[in-house]
Design a protein around this motif. Structure first.
Motif, PDB file in Angstrom:
ATOM      1  N   UNK D 172      -9.939  13.100  17.673  1.00 34.99           N
ATOM      2  CA  UNK D 172      -9.957  14.560  17.521  1.00 34.99           C
ATOM      3  C   UNK D 172     -10.107  14.994  16.056  1.00 34.99           C
ATOM      4  N   UNK D 173      -9.996  14.084  15.154  1.00 32.34           N
ATOM      5  CA  UNK D 173      -9.834  14.494  13.754  1.00 32.34           C
ATOM      6  C   UNK D 173     -11.055  14.157  12.912  1.00 32.34           C
ATOM      7  N   UNK D 174     -11.001  14.610  11.635  1.00 36.79           N
ATOM      8  CA  UNK D 174     -12.159  14.526  10.753  1.00 36.79           C
ATOM      9  C   UNK D 174     -12.189  13.197   9.993  1.00 36.79           C
ATOM     10  N   UNK D 175     -13.176  13.078   9.092  1.00 35.59           N
ATOM     11  CA  UNK D 175     -13.375  11.823   8.361  1.00 35.59           C
ATOM     12  C   UNK D 175     -12.179  11.463   7.500  1.00 35.59           C
ATOM     13  N   UNK D 176     -11.434  12.446   7.017  1.00 35.29           N
ATOM     14  CA  UNK D 176     -10.295  12.128   6.143  1.00 35.29           C
ATOM     15  C   UNK D 176      -9.213  11.368   6.910  1.00 35.29           C
ATOM     16  N   UNK D 177      -8.991  11.745   8.168  1.00 32.89           N
ATOM     17  CA  UNK D 177      -7.979  11.030   8.933  1.00 32.89           C
ATOM     18  C   UNK D 177      -8.452   9.621   9.293  1.00 32.89           C
ATOM     19  N   UNK D 178      -9.741   9.485   9.563  1.00 31.52           N
ATOM     20  CA  UNK D 178     -10.281   8.134   9.800  1.00 31.52           C
ATOM     21  C   UNK D 178     -10.063   7.271   8.563  1.00 31.52           C
ATOM     22  N   UNK D 179     -10.371   7.857   7.395  1.00 27.22           N
ATOM     23  CA  UNK D 179     -10.160   7.107   6.159  1.00 27.22           C
ATOM     24  C   UNK D 179      -8.696   6.721   6.020  1.00 27.22           C
ATOM     25  N   UNK D 180      -7.797   7.671   6.312  1.00 30.23           N
ATOM     26  CA  UNK D 180      -6.375   7.345   6.256  1.00 30.23           C
ATOM     27  C   UNK D 180      -6.055   6.170   7.169  1.00 30.23           C
ATOM     28  N   UNK D 181      -6.602   6.201   8.399  1.00 31.66           N
ATOM     29  CA  UNK D 181      -6.294   5.133   9.360  1.00 31.66           C
ATOM     30  C   UNK D 181      -6.725   3.782   8.817  1.00 31.66           C
ATOM     31  N   UNK D 182      -7.901   3.747   8.165  1.00 34.81           N
ATOM     32  CA  UNK D 182      -8.378   2.479   7.604  1.00 34.81           C
ATOM     33  C   UNK D 182      -7.494   2.028   6.441  1.00 34.81           C
ATOM     34  N   UNK D 183      -7.211   2.962   5.530  1.00 34.08           N
ATOM     35  CA  UNK D 183      -6.393   2.619   4.359  1.00 34.08           C
ATOM     36  C   UNK D 183      -5.005   2.152   4.803  1.00 34.08           C
ATOM     37  N   UNK D 184      -4.464   2.837   5.803  1.00 36.60           N
ATOM     38  CA  UNK D 184      -3.149   2.463   6.307  1.00 36.60           C
ATOM     39  C   UNK D 184      -3.158   1.029   6.832  1.00 36.60           C
ATOM     40  N   UNK D 185      -4.232   0.654   7.533  1.00 33.49           N
ATOM     41  CA  UNK D 185      -4.341  -0.724   8.019  1.00 33.49           C
ATOM     42  C   UNK D 185      -4.360  -1.709   6.860  1.00 33.49           C
ATOM     43  N   UNK D 186      -5.074  -1.324   5.788  1.00 29.80           N
ATOM     44  CA  UNK D 186      -5.164  -2.214   4.633  1.00 29.80           C
ATOM     45  C   UNK D 186      -3.787  -2.414   4.006  1.00 29.80           C
ATOM     46  N   UNK D 187      -3.090  -1.296   3.786  1.00 33.67           N
ATOM     47  CA  UNK D 187      -1.759  -1.381   3.166  1.00 33.67           C
ATOM     48  C   UNK D 187      -0.826  -2.192   4.078  1.00 33.67           C
ATOM     49  N   UNK D 188      -0.873  -1.896   5.361  1.00 34.46           N
ATOM     50  CA  UNK D 188       0.017  -2.602   6.288  1.00 34.46           C
ATOM     51  C   UNK D 188      -0.277  -4.091   6.343  1.00 34.46           C
ATOM     52  N   UNK D 189      -1.522  -4.475   6.018  1.00 29.72           N
ATOM     53  CA  UNK D 189      -1.843  -5.908   6.080  1.00 29.72           C
ATOM     54  C   UNK D 189      -1.145  -6.677   4.965  1.00 29.72           C
ATOM     55  N   UNK D 190      -0.545  -5.983   3.988  1.00 31.31           N
ATOM     56  CA  UNK D 190       0.221  -6.685   2.957  1.00 31.31           C
ATOM     57  C   UNK D 190       1.579  -7.137   3.478  1.00 31.31           C
TER      58      UNK D 190
END
Lengths: 373, 373, 373, 373, 373
Positions: D172-190
């Motif tokens: 439902x959301x825009x590109x900024x939330x998609x970017x957040x979802x990707x970045x969050x995955x990256x951070x969580x992978x630490x």
């Protein structure tokens, strides 16, 4: 050292007894330390023309004084009588949280701003030897200064003398300058302590250089502990005085602000001294340990040289000490000189190996004697 | 080293005598150090056309000078005569707190802003060898610069020469530029000291690399102490000059501000040099201790190899040195060669064990000789 | 290592000769280093259509160029000819303080803002092997860029080629972008140096892990010294570029600002690399020393086990080697086996003690062989 | 360990090959790493009702997509085909400096603000074992998110699944939330990497406590290196996310900002974990070395006691083993008992000396056995 | 120590099981720890006149309470029942990210500002012995306070008592003061832990001074680990409380702000205590290691002196123990006295060498006995 240690052990036990307030009590509750000395309240009231001193038993008496003098200094000593302190707080309308901090003597130096007054805590080094610090609390009103000390005996006698003898500008000024005079005495009382410590550091360094130090490690350790304790006491004063300077409650006049700036400089100077001495003692410890290590290495090298020279020689000797019936060398005419010459050759060879590796001779002063022996 | 140490010990004793003011005295009280040299006051007054120099005995004479020259530099040397200094302060209307800081020579570099003038303290390295620092104090007015030095002998002679010979832009400008010129000389006087120290560090490093260092630990320790002392002196100048640059009292003109910015760069450069050299000497000490440890390990390994080879051999020899009547080997025809071959086998086995553990041979250069012996 | 050390010793001697300016000289005075190479001035003038290059002998010639080209780059190499440099400064109207900083080649990277121009200093790593750094100075005007290098040989040849061949956007743009291109080359020239150092660190680590390192302590010490030197050079660039980005003098266009931001990122990356490598080498040194200590302990334990087993045995043997006439054991039939069995018992007991204390066997791999021998 | 070391050596060699761009190239030039995998471009376009996925070969195809979907995610994997990447940059109008940073995979995490888009770089831990990190680059437009990965294989598969299955609020959301979802995955992978390391630290600590550690120093050293590497990767994210939160370009909606704040908390948590583990491993190393030293001292004390007891005894025995003809003791009736009693006396005396110095008995547990033996 | 270690090993295993959420899950997803205790919800609702307590099973019941009482405290214990917690979140309208942080019990102390409420996390030391910390989460609304604890058992019983007994000002005030009271209890619960640790540090120091410490290194290491853990827990509270004080959402009244300021002081005090004790234990470890090294050196010096005196003597004895037929000394009348006098001379010479080097006698107390023996 045992005497010193004994003293510290007693202090530690006391510290262990005088704990933090039991958890779960409502904020603003005051807990008396059962060992705290009884509370005595002493009033010095003055304006530029007159001065009165009185020891009062009941805080209610205060109502007769307030408003009738230029400045009133209420000097409370000893925190043992909770009731007296509480009644004092009620007379002057003090906030329960501030009152709690007065009797809970583990505060860092700080300023709390209330509507009519400032609440300030500070710490003083009490006993140079035992490195015990004492909490001082101040309530600064217009025309009234209330101070609390943990124990009788302070560094304010000269201030009282100046008040009585009308010496200095103290009598002409308001409560903020009186407060400054007291705080300045407290800060200045750190200097002799620092000088004592700095002399001690110098002494230890000198002893180590002369090789006379017996237990420098113990002494350095104790000095570092003292410095840590002083740092913990003095450091919050920086922030505290800074807040006093920037405070815009009108309780501190612009003229007095210049004096607090001077006080601030002294605190910075003290903090830098402590930090420098922390660095210096760390260097000193490293220096001592390096020196010890170096001497140790000399000792070990000496042992190695002696052992490795004599071990093969002794071996040769013990070979010819064997009792076999058929050992041809034993019956040679020149057997004994032959054995001795083997030994001499071996020790010369060994010395050559040492010399090649630089363990003896040219590279290191330490073994000149060993070589020329 | 004993000569050097002796000098330091004398300095320490002096330092111990020249204490902080006794506690409890009112703020703004001046205490003369009884060992301080007597005070002499020297005036250099100039404008772009004329210049006059005079040594005056009574500060009251100053009143004849002020207002009649473009710029007046009052250069006070020696802090021994408190009365002279106090009278000077009264003539120029200086604040007692500032006056106290002039004679209490333990100040950090700082700027205090008063209504008509700036009060600035700075520190100069006096004696490169003894690493003694001297406090300098300045009062900067419009048209008047008052400077105080602890002792005769300074780094300002070139400035005076430039004033007299009309060299440089010094004569055409106001008191703020004169003050800059003096401060710049003070800051620049740290550079030769730093260079001396940096050369010393290089020398010690070289000696350690060549294995010629006798007492590098003592030298490194002393160098670190010097660096600490310089850091303590120079670091507060950063903040001080920064305050001069941002100061908006009108006492420092925008043109001079550019020059103070240059001064600021020099201070930053000095601080970075000191920090770099602190790091370098720490590295150097670690390096030396590691090298010593490494050599120590070589020595110990050698001892271990020698001992563990010969100890069992000697044991075998002493067994056959026992005097029992019934020892069958003793009367064997081949008893002696038998014993010798046991010993040879043992030593070869031992060498094999050492080789397997990498204590001799392929892994470490240090024992090639030992093995090939 | 001796070759390397020799090189460093020469550099140190040079450094010692090339001192700071003598103290007491007026600010803005230029002192030539007598060893500095002679000054040569080379002009590259261009706009989007034409480009001219010329080496000029007299700075006065510059007046014919200025104002007639889009951008002029005055590229000065060598600081030996003070007169030329001074005359250059007069032609362009440069501030004496800035001119002094050009020839006094000990500056940190910085930006000084003057009315018509920016004065920027930077440092470049000159010689990867000798770890020598060179000061670069820039004067950025509208349409004119003046650069100073200490020595011939730089990292700007690619920039010149791009100018000549019209490659990239360099020719179309103003002096600020040219300055960016030069500064970018300088910053980028740190990366190969850092990579060389990082490879070196990797190599040393690998060698230590394989136990092949001969003098890792010397190498680590040298690496740490190099890193310290690079850090000292690169760190001030952060602040410097930051000031260029925030500068509002109109000399740096918003488009170029984006490029400086990129430059800033590179500097931060370099600083982080240096800090990481400082930490890494500290870890490496600790690791090596720990490994050495550990091996040392193994050696000592081995020595102790061997010695303490054989010392009592040898003692027993030497007791029965005494020549007393009345020693009953000597004439026993089973005296010899009796003595041997005492020895065996003692060594088994000793081994049991070692095993109980965990010096041999189950706990530590290191002595498995010793035990099973 | 050799297997592990071999792997690291290969990685190091790779790292050495994949160098920084050659110096002197114009800014904005892209250099392909010859070993980089080929570039593949995959589009996921969606709005709340429909979703399309396609792998495209020619970046020009993108023009058919843009503007026709709510959000388009262009997911580029592999940086080997410079031409494709360049053409992609032209289609979307990306700045050359940003494009250069995409292929130069040594960037720290950062945000660069351009007019129409944000350029963000981040780092991901790729391979837990090899501790290899990978650069991720993002271009965030309104409605378009362009991401670059160095290698195939990522931590975004769950995000793609959520997009496809319409799970979560992602569609439902825009590109900024998609970017957040990707970045969050990256951070969580630490976090799993940190947990692996923390378990490893626990294990090493346990082993050291049990005395079972074989090469703890190697392991601690490797752990510290890993922590340093992670710290270098994660630390710049703090600043980066902070800039995203404060960014006012309108590309990040206030609702998404709350999510970035959550991301920020995770980064702070990771940085604190790394710092805590750096401290912990330093403590662990000191602890291990102290323990080793302590055991070493025990060993040495044991050796000293044994040696110093038996050395004089052996000496006495060897004296009476001399073969002189005239040694009166040898012919005494009680010579043998006499010698034995001398030895006994000596050893008792020696034990008394040891006991007095506290080397055996009451003060230190370690020698109870030795004494009672 | 084994008992203690065993306990820690169990805790470590638990920690390893209770991992971070699996990566790739959408943000805002709650993962229950399978070992977490079941969730129980307890309501305490009160205003100045009445008070009701109830344990509710279904969060929907809450709707009957909200709005009908002055203040409602919803006290949730145990995080095992995800459904209950989720439904609670829906009733109160909580953000999914905050709900995720409630069950993911690895948060640092922080404040997140939402429109209607504040979300605050904090950490409490749970078990003094096991040094286990527990996450506490709070949602602060107007009139409602929702708190989550990981496990049953807390430090809030006294607060509940004060609510029930109408003691203190708690009942008269709003949810913000209730929240303060709870947070204050949490912060205060650190003090007994710190006091326990400080007593432990004192004890270890005392033991080391008396030479009675058995495994001080293990104890210091454990203490340092505890301090690190406490620091990690307490430090984020500083920032957290600071944000509460500056928060302008209207949820925290100016009167309560004064109380948070007090709380802030306590946190600062705790952080300083932890830092001081980290420094103290580092000093202590260095002190102990230095003391151990010093004793070791004494031991080694003793060994060296004994060995180097007796090694040559034994050699002489073994020379005259050789069995050569032709050894002239053996048949000398005075051969035996001759040999003895050689030995005496050697040992006197050796002692002289030691004395010259300062290994025995005047410089170091440690060998007085050895010398006078």
């Amino acid at each position: 050292m045992t005497k010193h240690s004994a003293k510290r052990r007693v202090l530690r036990k006391q510290r262990r007894l005088r704990k933090h307030a039991p958890r779960g009590t409502p904020p603003g509750t005051m807990h008396a330390d059962p060992n705290a000395p009884a509370t005595s309240i002493r009033i010095i009231a003055f304006d530029s023309e007159r001065l009165a001193e009185k020891e009062i038993a009941d805080p209610e008496e205060l109502r007769d004084w307030i408003g009738k003098w230029g400045t009133i200094w209420i000097d409370v000593t000893g925190l043992g009588s909770i009731d007296k302190i509480r009644s004092l707080g009620e007379v002057l309308g003090l906030h329960p949280l501030a009152m709690e901090d007065v009797v809970n003597v583990h505060q860092r130096a700080k300023v709390d701003v209330y509507r009519d007054y400032l609440f300030i805590t500070s710490r003083m080094i009490d006993d140079c030897d035992a490195m015990q610090s004492e909490q001082l609390s101040f309530f600064l009103f217009h025309g009234v200064l209330l101070s609390f000390q943990e124990r009788p005996g302070d560094c304010w006698e000269p201030v009282r003398q100046r008040l009585r003898t009308h010496r200095g500008k103290l009598r002409m000024t308001a409560s903020d300058y009186l407060f400054y005079a007291l705080l300045d005495s407290v800060i200045d009382s750190y200097f002799p302590v620092m000088e004592m410590l700095s002399d001690h550091v110098d002494l230890v360094e000198e002893k180590i250089e002369r090789g006379e130090a017996q237990t420098p490690i113990h002494e350095i350790h104790r000095l570092r502990g003292h410095l840590l304790m002083i740092r913990k006491s003095i450091r919050p004063h920086r922030e505290m005085i800074n807040e006093l300077i920037r405070n815009d409650s009108g309780l501190i006049s612009p003229e007095t602000r210049i004096f607090f700036r001077d006080c601030y400089d002294h605190v910075i100077q003290l903090i830098e001294m402590v930090d420098t001495y922390r660095d210096l003692t760390a260097d000193l410890r490293d220096f001592y340990m390096s020196a010890v290590n170096h001497r140790m290495n000399e000792v070990m090298k000496f042992l190695t040289i002696m052992s490795t020279i004599f071990i093969p020689l002794s071996f040769v000797a013990s070979v010819y000490g064997m009792n076999f019936e058929y050992m041809p060398e034993l019956s040679w005419q020149l057997g004994y000189p032959f054995a001795l010459s083997i030994m001499t050759t071996m020790s010369i060879g060994m010395l050559f190996v040492f010399w090649r590796r630089g363990w003896i001779g040219h590279r290191d002063q330490a073994f000149h004697d060993a070589e020329s022996r």
